[in-house]
Design an enzyme around this catalytic site. Structure first.
Site, PDB file in Angstrom:
ATOM      1  N   ARG A  37      14.818  70.102 -28.321  1.00 43.65           N
ATOM      2  CA  ARG A  37      16.130  70.115 -27.657  1.00 43.65           C
ATOM      3  C   ARG A  37      16.803  71.439 -27.973  1.00 43.65           C
ATOM      4  O   ARG A  37      17.471  71.590 -28.986  1.00 43.65           O
ATOM      5  CB  ARG A  37      16.970  68.937 -28.158  1.00 43.65           C
TER       6      ARG A  37
ATOM      7  N   SER B 165      19.302  59.349 -21.460  1.00 42.42           N
ATOM      8  CA  SER B 165      20.413  58.903 -22.316  1.00 42.42           C
ATOM      9  C   SER B 165      21.384  58.095 -21.478  1.00 42.42           C
ATOM     10  O   SER B 165      21.781  58.530 -20.392  1.00 42.42           O
ATOM     11  CB  SER B 165      21.164  60.112 -22.886  1.00 42.42           C
TER      12      SER B 165
ATOM     13  N   LYS C 172      26.242  66.734 -31.476  1.00 45.42           N
ATOM     14  CA  LYS C 172      26.492  66.797 -30.027  1.00 45.42           C
ATOM     15  C   LYS C 172      27.997  66.650 -29.832  1.00 45.42           C
ATOM     16  O   LYS C 172      28.542  65.553 -30.003  1.00 45.42           O
ATOM     17  CB  LYS C 172      25.727  65.672 -29.322  1.00 45.42           C
TER      18      LYS C 172
HETATM   19  N1  3NM Z   1      22.641  62.417 -28.101  1.00 45.61           N
HETATM   20  P1  3NM Z   1      22.462  63.450 -35.195  1.00 45.61           P
HETATM   21  S1  3NM Z   1      24.101  61.695 -30.028  1.00 45.61           S
HETATM   22  C1  3NM Z   1      21.477  64.444 -28.932  1.00 45.61           C
HETATM   23  O1  3NM Z   1      24.871  59.643 -27.985  1.00 45.61           O
HETATM   24  C2  3NM Z   1      22.407  63.315 -29.094  1.00 45.61           C
HETATM   25  O2  3NM Z   1      23.503  60.320 -26.456  1.00 45.61           O
HETATM   26  C3  3NM Z   1      23.542  61.496 -28.443  1.00 45.61           C
HETATM   27  O3  3NM Z   1      22.216  63.992 -33.706  1.00 45.61           O
HETATM   28  C4  3NM Z   1      24.015  60.408 -27.565  1.00 45.61           C
HETATM   29  O4  3NM Z   1      21.283  62.638 -35.558  1.00 45.61           O
HETATM   30  C5  3NM Z   1      23.140  63.055 -30.248  1.00 45.61           C
HETATM   31  O5  3NM Z   1      22.551  64.721 -36.015  1.00 45.61           O
HETATM   32  C6  3NM Z   1      23.095  63.837 -31.515  1.00 45.61           C
HETATM   33  O6  3NM Z   1      23.759  62.714 -35.198  1.00 45.61           O
HETATM   34  C7  3NM Z   1      22.266  63.181 -32.577  1.00 45.61           C
END
Ligand code: 3NM
Length: 213
Positions: free
Chosen positions: A45, A117, A145
């Site tokens: 990503r 997603s 994010k």
């Molecule tokens: N998508 P971490 S949250 C890429 O809610 C991504 O759809 C999300 O990273 C969604 O594990 C997210 O550091 C980030 O929180 C996830």
């Protein structure tokens, strides 16, 4: 990677590591270590202001693809169908603000994975004809994010699991090892993780904590 059943795919999503160059100190060695310590699926990503583009991005993708192949772990690319087709990645993952799932499926054909997603039941229904799995989040607060939206917990996971017992589901957003049992209990097949692995002081130990759950 042509895969077989939804069940096999669901199993492969158990510990889904998502990462780009800005998320890790050294992306290639982080991915190598994470794969060695139990990651079951990897998504490249590459987002953000310092993200790689063009030839540099393709070169990095090819390197990571090779690392994944050696570990026999699927290699998925976030939101870049052209790159996925050019290098013959195992699949593509898109968000709601990315390329439309229907169009991506047309480009990819039936054999590559498509992950989408989703944040509402309506988005799940819209994705269903085209997606092999859905990512649901953010389960917890995330710094990875910025536009992830409000924290949702596992409510949507529970609803989707009830309505679509066969659909592979991965939870994402702020997930730490101690969260995993309840996320799986509520219906997810696996968890997708960026920072708890990529930013860990010891990537091997952090990955193993997830993998042993
Ligand atoms: N998508 P971490 S949250 C890429 O809610 C991504 O759809 C999300 O990273 C969604 O594990 C997210 O550091 C980030 O929180 C996830």
């Amino acid at each position: 990677m042509t895969f077989c059943t939804k069940q096999a795919l669901a199993k492969q999503l158990r510990l889904y590591f998502v990462c780009g160059t800005i998320d890790a100190f050294d992306l290639v060695s982080t991915v190598e270590t994470a794969l060695r310590c139990g990651v079951t699926c990897f998504q490249f990503r590459e987002k953000g202001k310092d993200a790689l583009y063009g030839d540099e991005k393709e070169a990095m993708a090819r390197t990571l693809q090779q690392v994944c192949r050696q570990a026999e772990v699927p290699f998925i690319i976030n939101d870049d169908v052209e790159l996925a087709l050019t290098i013959d990645a195992d699949g593509v993952h898109v968000g709601q603000d990315d390329l439309p799932a229907e169009w991506v499926r047309e480009q990819l054909g039936p054999d590559k994975w498509l992950g989408v997603s989703v944040h509402t039941m309506e988005e799940v229904r819209a994705a269903l004809p085209f997606a092999d799995y859905v990512g649901i989040g953010p389960i917890h607060e995330t710094k990875s994010k910025l536009d992830a939206g409000h924290v949702r917990g596992t409510e949507l996971i529970r609803q989707v699991r009830l309505q679509y017992p066969q659909l592979p589901i991965v939870g994402i957003g702020g997930i730490r090892p101690e969260h995993v049992p309840s996320i799986i209990h509520d219906g997810a097949d696996g968890v997708a993780v960026i920072s708890a692995i990529a930013s860990a002081p010891d990537v091997a130990t952090a990955t193993r904590r997830f993998a042993c759950l």
